[in-house]
Design an enzyme around this catalytic site. Structure first.
Site, mmCIF file in Angstrom:
data_model
loop_
_atom_site.group_PDB
_atom_site.id
_atom_site.type_symbol
_atom_site.label_atom_id
_atom_site.label_comp_id
_atom_site.label_asym_id
_atom_site.label_seq_id
_atom_site.Cartn_x
_atom_site.Cartn_y
_atom_site.Cartn_z
ATOM 1 N N HIS A 1 0.881 -1.174 0.000
ATOM 2 C CA HIS A 1 0.000 0.000 0.000
ATOM 3 C C HIS A 1 0.920 1.225 0.000
ATOM 4 C CE1 HIS A 1 -2.734 2.978 1.827
ATOM 5 N NE2 HIS A 1 -3.745 2.157 1.568
ATOM 6 N N CYS B 1 -4.757 2.357 -3.588
ATOM 7 C CA CYS B 1 -3.509 2.878 -2.990
ATOM 8 C C CYS B 1 -2.366 1.872 -3.176
ATOM 9 C CB CYS B 1 -3.658 3.230 -1.519
ATOM 10 S SG CYS B 1 -4.831 4.545 -1.225
ATOM 11 N N GLN C 1 -4.124 -5.030 7.379
ATOM 12 C CA GLN C 1 -5.122 -5.972 6.863
ATOM 13 C C GLN C 1 -5.008 -7.332 7.532
ATOM 14 O OE1 GLN C 1 -7.597 -5.039 5.063
ATOM 15 N NE2 GLN C 1 -6.907 -3.097 4.211
ATOM 16 N N LYS D 1 -10.209 0.152 10.783
ATOM 17 C CA LYS D 1 -10.434 -1.041 9.961
ATOM 18 C C LYS D 1 -10.813 -2.242 10.827
ATOM 19 C CE LYS D 1 -6.953 0.334 6.528
ATOM 20 N NZ LYS D 1 -7.726 0.721 5.364
ATOM 21 N N ASP E 1 3.484 -3.954 8.033
ATOM 22 C CA ASP E 1 2.199 -3.270 7.896
ATOM 23 C C ASP E 1 1.113 -4.314 8.178
ATOM 24 O OD1 ASP E 1 -0.162 -2.198 7.051
ATOM 25 O OD2 ASP E 1 0.598 -1.476 5.123
#
Ligand code: PLP
Length: 446
Positions: A142, A385, A222, A245, A219
């Protein structure tokens, strides 16, 4: 954290959906909302909305300042929220830094590197980057985990390199041996791709990075909302994720870092609350995590995030993962029966995150999104993104379905019914041409 993978019953799902006021609204000429965009942001259950409002109604005060009762209560709530977040990811409480979102958390680490000026007497060599040093990322990042590292390379003269995309939505790990060397100071990569939904082997990648002395930034935007993440076994040095999220409020994110690294890492933002001592000439820093939380923090949002975590734990993150995995399997099977749809990323049978991105033969993703929106189905279209990733796939844009625990097979049926109208409306051929072969070549930028 629950380890039960007992499937959610219909009654449980109905009860879960009932906790999200927004899911009862209609969109576009009174169609029931079918929300399949939780990868962008999830909705918030009443418990989260109440917690945030409760903070403002009962305890509102600037935390870590003031000697009055409200300030004490607000500070206690904020610090209790930190403890809840820490418990959820297996961290020590003072290893949790509240940020605005994952993007800020990733920038915090990237700026810490360039704030460790080579001339600074107190510098810690782990965070000093010079020309000749390398930063390694991947082609599936991303922008939030790419652009800060591009900028860090520009500020320091270090070289940015990247692991290319390989087959079936996985990273080309055969290249790792060439790319990860003693010049690599930091390896930043996503746990789960927000487009392909690929689950990267974090522990293996982190071990390879540590073997050459590189720091590992993951990261986890997700992954944390969808599968159990325990920093004690993950292997990373830092992870970043966003509250919004994972059923929490907007405006709060988390950076987790190993305490021995946070201790020696220079701050990103400076000002009030993050200092130990200030004279007119200079300042010294408060202990972590305060060192990284300059200014009045987002206490109400942190309290909301803690409520979101308690809400997740009430269901069990493993059950959430299983529920989403069963919906993904259902969707993959249905899409496989439509030869004019091509899913990007791991194909059926491979464990993946809670998203499915696809192409529709001869129809731009924005047009697909329009047809779905007309049916009340909210998905994301575009490059999500992750522009370099789409370039590598040889496509301009994809349509992405991303799931939350409140989604049902019925939601997917509405999606599929609307999707089936796309080739009819656009009069396109029922067979998809193969995605242009990507040139997975490695390039460099400094
Ligand atoms: N990383 C990934 C994988 C994401 O999916 C996102 C958001 O979509 C981000 C980072 C950035 O998150 P935020 O905008 O909350 O900072």
């Amino acid at each position: 954290m629950s380890v039960s993978t007992r499937p959610l019953t219909d009654q449980e799902l109905t009860a879960i959906r009932g906790e999200f006021p927004i899911l009862t609204r209609t969109v576009r000429e009174d169609r029931p909302l079918v929300y399949l965009d939780s990868g962008a942001t999830s909705h918030k259950p009443r418990a989260v909305l109440d917690a945030e409002r409760g903070f403002y109604e009962q305890h509102n005060a600037a935390v870590h300042r003031g000697a009055h009762q409200l300030a004490e209560e607000a500070t206690d709530d904020f610090e209790a929220a930190r403890e809840t977040v820490a418990g959820f990811i297996g961290a020590a409480t003072d290893e949790v830094v509240f940020t605005k979102n994952a993007t800020e958390a990733l920038n915090l680490v990237a700026y810490a590197f360039s704030n460790a000026a080579p001339t600074d007497a107190d510098k810690d060599e782990q965070f000093v980057l010079r020309p000749g040093d390398e930063i390694l990322v991947t082609e599936m990042e991303h922008h939030a985990n790419l652009v800060p590292w591009q900028e860090l390379a520009r500020r320091t003269g270090a070289t940015l390199r990247w692991v290319p995309l390989g087959a079936d939505g996985a990273l080309d790990l055969e290249r790792l041996g060439d790319l990860l060397t003693e010049r690599t100071k930091v390896f930043a990569f996503t746990h789960v791709s927000n487009v392909l939904a690929t689950i990267n082997p974090v522990t293996e990648l982190a071990a390879a990075a540590h073997a050459v002395g590189a720091l590992v930034v993951v990261d986890a935007c997700q992954s944390v909302p969808h599968l159990a993440v325990d920093v004690r076994t993950l292997g990373a040095d830092f992870i970043a994720f966003s509250g919004h999220k994972m059923y929490g409020p907007m405006g709060v994110g988390v950076l987790w870092g190993r305490s021995e690294l946070l201790d020696v890492m220079p701050p990103f933002l400076t000002g009030g609350s993050m200092i130990e001592l200030v004279t007119m000439e200079r300042a010294t820093w408060a202990p972590v995590p305060a060192k990284f939380e300059a200014g009045v923090p987002n206490a109400a949002q942190a309290v909301g995030l803690a409520a979101a975590i308690r809400w997740i734990e009430g269901i069990g993150i493993d059950r959430i993962h299983e529920h989403e995995a069963s919906l993904v399997a259902h969707l993959m099977t249905a899409l496989a029966k439509r030869p004019w749809v091509r899913v990007v990323g791991p194909q059926a049978g491979v464990d993946r995150g809670g998203a499915v991105a696809f192409l529709v033969e001869g129809v731009h993703a924005h047009d697909v999104g329009q047809v779905l929106d007309d049916a009340g189905v909210a998905v994301r279209v575009g490059h999500h993104c992750a522009w370099p990733l789409h370039r590598s796939l040889g496509v301009a844009a994809t349509t992405r379905v991303s799931l939350g625990v409140y989604n049902t097979v019925a939601d997917l049926d509405v999606l599929l019914e609307a999707l089936d109208r796309v080739p009819v409306i656009f009069g396109t051929e029922p067979e998809i041409s193969s995605v242009a072969a990507s040139d997975h070549g490695q390039a460099e930028a400094s």
